[in-house]
Design a protein around this motif. Structure first.
Motif, PDB file in Angstrom:
ATOM      1  N   VAL A  65      -7.747  -1.631  -2.834  1.00 12.23           N
ATOM      2  CA  VAL A  65      -7.076  -1.475  -4.124  1.00 12.23           C
ATOM      3  C   VAL A  65      -8.080  -1.765  -5.234  1.00 12.23           C
ATOM      4  O   VAL A  65      -8.936  -2.639  -5.100  1.00 12.23           O
ATOM      5  CB  VAL A  65      -5.883  -2.464  -4.216  1.00 12.23           C
ATOM      6  CG1 VAL A  65      -5.349  -2.576  -5.626  1.00 12.23           C
ATOM      7  CG2 VAL A  65      -4.778  -2.051  -3.268  1.00 12.23           C
ATOM      8  N   PRO A  87      -4.722   2.627  -5.359  1.00  8.06           N
ATOM      9  CA  PRO A  87      -5.440   2.621  -4.079  1.00  8.06           C
ATOM     10  C   PRO A  87      -6.835   3.219  -4.258  1.00  8.06           C
ATOM     11  O   PRO A  87      -7.028   4.128  -5.063  1.00  8.06           O
ATOM     12  CB  PRO A  87      -4.577   3.494  -3.163  1.00  8.06           C
ATOM     13  CG  PRO A  87      -3.607   4.200  -4.032  1.00  8.06           C
ATOM     14  CD  PRO A  87      -3.587   3.533  -5.368  1.00  8.06           C
ATOM     15  N   MET A 145       0.838  -1.207   0.000  1.00 11.56           N
ATOM     16  CA  MET A 145       0.000   0.000   0.000  1.00 11.56           C
ATOM     17  C   MET A 145       0.868   1.251   0.000  1.00 11.56           C
ATOM     18  O   MET A 145       0.552   2.228  -0.674  1.00 11.56           O
ATOM     19  CB  MET A 145      -0.950   0.012   1.201  1.00 11.56           C
ATOM     20  CG  MET A 145      -2.105  -0.965   1.103  1.00 11.56           C
ATOM     21  SD  MET A 145      -3.143  -0.785  -0.373  1.00 11.56           S
ATOM     22  CE  MET A 145      -3.731   0.904  -0.202  1.00 11.56           C
TER      23      MET A 145
END
Length: 120
Positions: A61, A74, A19
């Protein structure tokens, strides 16, 4: 897709790293781009794809098909995610005021000043 009604999904260490790469990117990334960004970890492509799939199921995501390749981005910014985590943590406190007071006590004077400015 799995819906997460119990709050913000928790992230493992590798999920946080992936992330982080996605949040820092200025464009959508392929699994290979993510793998390259985490080259110091020597991850297999299948490992990166598995993590991206988990993050997609957690609705953190979005996967976009581009010809034969997939690109990932994201769903929300890092700041949005952190704000959700903070809100979720407060929701779990039996005394929100006490939890907020302890959180404020852990902040630096500059952070408290910034918060005061935001509240004004």
């Amino acid at each position: 897709m799995v819906a997460y009604d119990g709050g913000v999904p928790s992230l493992g260490e590798l999920e946080r790293a992936v992330m982080g790469v996605l949040w820092e990117a200025t464009h959508d990334l392929t699994a290979r781009d993510v793998q390259d960004a985490l080259a110091d970890r020597e991850l297999a492509t299948t490992t990166v794809l598995t993590v991206l799939g988990r993050l997609e199921r957690k609705q953190l995501v979005r996967r976009i098909r581009d010809g034969r390749a997939h690109h990932y981005r994201p769903v929300a910014s890092r700041e949005d995610h952190v704000a959700e985590l903070m809100s979720d943590a407060l929701d779990g406190a039996s005394d929100r005021g006490a939890a907020l007071a302890r959180f404020l006590g852990s902040m630096s004077e500059d952070e408290r000043k910034n918060l005061r400015d935001l509240l004004d």
